[in-house]
Design a protein around this motif. Structure first.
Motif, short mmCIF file in Angstrom:
data_model
loop_
_atom_site.label_atom_id
_atom_site.label_comp_id
_atom_site.label_asym_id
_atom_site.label_seq_id
_atom_site.Cartn_x
_atom_site.Cartn_y
_atom_site.Cartn_z
N GLY A 182 -96.49 0.41 -83.84
CA GLY A 182 -96.50 -0.15 -85.18
C GLY A 182 -96.62 -1.66 -85.13
O GLY A 182 -96.83 -2.24 -84.07
N LEU A 183 -96.49 -2.31 -86.27
CA LEU A 183 -96.70 -3.74 -86.35
C LEU A 183 -95.47 -4.49 -86.86
O LEU A 183 -95.58 -5.59 -87.39
N SER A 184 -94.30 -3.88 -86.71
CA SER A 184 -93.06 -4.58 -87.06
C SER A 184 -92.72 -5.55 -85.94
O SER A 184 -93.29 -5.50 -84.85
N SER A 185 -91.76 -6.43 -86.20
CA SER A 185 -91.43 -7.47 -85.23
C SER A 185 -90.48 -6.92 -84.16
O SER A 185 -89.31 -7.24 -84.10
N ASP A 186 -91.02 -6.04 -83.28
CA ASP A 186 -90.22 -5.54 -82.17
C ASP A 186 -90.81 -6.06 -80.86
O ASP A 186 -91.83 -6.75 -80.85
N ALA A 187 -90.17 -5.72 -79.75
CA ALA A 187 -90.57 -6.28 -78.46
C ALA A 187 -92.01 -5.92 -78.10
O ALA A 187 -92.78 -6.78 -77.65
N ILE A 188 -92.41 -4.65 -78.31
CA ILE A 188 -93.74 -4.23 -77.91
C ILE A 188 -94.81 -4.88 -78.77
O ILE A 188 -95.86 -5.30 -78.27
N THR A 189 -94.55 -4.99 -80.08
CA THR A 189 -95.51 -5.66 -80.95
C THR A 189 -95.65 -7.12 -80.56
O THR A 189 -96.76 -7.68 -80.56
N ASN A 190 -94.53 -7.76 -80.19
CA ASN A 190 -94.60 -9.15 -79.75
C ASN A 190 -95.39 -9.29 -78.46
O ASN A 190 -96.14 -10.26 -78.26
N ILE A 191 -95.23 -8.30 -77.56
CA ILE A 191 -96.03 -8.31 -76.32
C ILE A 191 -97.51 -8.17 -76.64
O ILE A 191 -98.36 -8.88 -76.10
N ALA A 192 -97.83 -7.23 -77.55
CA ALA A 192 -99.22 -7.02 -77.93
C ALA A 192 -99.83 -8.26 -78.56
O ALA A 192 -100.98 -8.62 -78.26
N SER A 193 -99.07 -8.93 -79.43
CA SER A 193 -99.61 -10.13 -80.08
C SER A 193 -99.82 -11.25 -79.07
O SER A 193 -100.83 -11.97 -79.12
#
Length: 377
Positions: A12-23
């Motif tokens: 998903g695109l919420s502000s979690d660790a994996i999304t932050n890594i992806a960004s």
């Protein structure tokens, strides 16, 4: 690799660790002049505080569960034909199935393993049939991917030896996770939402993580109870999860209700990192430990356990950049936190070393490691 296109597959695109890594990874690819970057996702919409570069194309797959994703992934690959598809965290199996269903050779699939499957199946989710199935499917499906990336060498060893993934070494790589330094440094300037850090009356120990068994917060709470016998300090644990009730009960049993705070999740934990006195990650298992790097960026000295999968040791070395203590070692954890809190010389050394170390995990550096690996595939 200027003509390369890359698709990142995230939950998903919420502000979690994996999304932050992806960004951060997308930022690194963008700075390396990758021509086209896609982000495939299942849930949510891009949030304002998620810093993807301009030009990234977000593609909602039209489903909300991982098990429903293979067919939409296959349709995307048939239509768009990106050079690479990279799956991030818990989505490797649907990514592989979708890639196989697409039946086309123009896209290469790289799966990224962010956690220990054996620990999840045998400890954290013991008895869970789905986790047992994931082990079996990983053993038979992971080797079909073009490439396999893990965050640490012990994690790669687990997959190839304990899980039984048969894949040539040339198709594997160990690449650490990465962070968006500029974003974290900027966010850390905001005022902390926690009153103990807005008007600090006592030293504050901070931890940020999911409230999960893996993170072993009971160890930290027992260590804090011992520290309270020596010093007047406070503890803040930012995060949410299934272990909240258990941890709240333990806080009460230990008589720490007035000095321990569990405020829940935060969209900006970095503002608290910038104002705390020491950061502690007491995990039993940690495939990387991105919050350690984030704390370093915020100028906070860190203490961590030498967790299963080797994440903290990968970041801290043998206590060169933060204090690394043996896993489950209550006494060593108490002493390490005590030293960091009250030795100004040690604090200054760790803060300076941490500032230097965190540069190794910048989006530019790690993106280049990814691109070098992709090129050889």
């Amino acid at each position: 690799m200027t003509e390369v296109s890359i698709a990142l597959f995230v939950w998903g695109l919420s502000s979690d660790a994996i999304t932050n890594i992806a960004s951060a990874l997308a930022q690194g690819f963008y700075k390396a002049r990758i021509s086209k970057i896609y982000v495939l996702y299942l849930n949510g919409e891009p949030e304002e505080n998620i810093s993807f570069p301009k030009g990234v194309e977000f593609v909602h797959l039209g489903v909300h569960r991982a098990r429903q994703a293979p067919l939409p992934i296959a349709n995307f690959l048939k239509t768009v034909k990106p050079t690479f598809l990279i799956s991030l965290a818990f989505l490797n199996i649907p990514a592989i199935l979708g890639w196989i269903l697409s039946a086309q050779n123009s896209t290469k699939l790289v799966i990224s393993q962010q956690n220990t499957l054996v620990y999840k199946a045998q400890v954290e989710h013991k008895g869970d049939l789905i986790m047992q199935m994931q082990l079996w499917m990983a053993r038979h499906l992971y080797s079909k991917a073009t490439g396999l990336v893990t965050t640490t060498q012990p994690l790669l060893k687990e997959l190839t030896q304990d899980v039984g993934v048969s894949i040539p070494p040339a198709r594997t790589a160990v690449i650490p996770n990465l962070v968006d330094h500029e974003r974290i440094a900027q966010q850390s300037k905001a005022e902390s939402m926690h009153p103990w850090l807005q008007h600090k009356e006592k030293p504050v120990i901070l931890s940020v993580a999911r409230l999960a068994k893996q993170k072993n917060f009971p160890l930290l709470l027992h260590a804090f109870a011992e520290l309270r016998k020596r010093h007047d300090v406070r503890l803040v644990i930012i995060g949410e999860g299934q272990e909240r009730e258990t941890l709240e009960r333990l806080v009460h049993i230990l008589g720490l209700d007035e000095e321990v705070s569990l405020p829940g999740a935060s969209e900006n934990p970095w503002s608290s990192m910038a104002r705390a006195d020491v950061f502690v990650l007491p995990s039993e298992e940690e495939a990387f430990g991105l919050v350690l790097v984030e704390a370093m960026i915020c100028g906070l000295p860190v203490v961590a356990t030498d967790a299963i999968a080797g994440g903290p040791k990968t970041i801290l070395g043998n206590s060169e950049y933060g204090l690394l203590v043996p896993n489950h070692d209550f006494g060593a954890l108490v002493d390490a936190i005590d030293k960091v809190l009250w030795s100004s010389e040690l604090r200054d050394r760790l803060i300076a070393a941490g500032k230097q170390r965190c540069q190794a995990f910048s989006s530019e550096n790690i993106a280049q490691q990814w691109l070098s690996f992709l090129k050889q595939l």
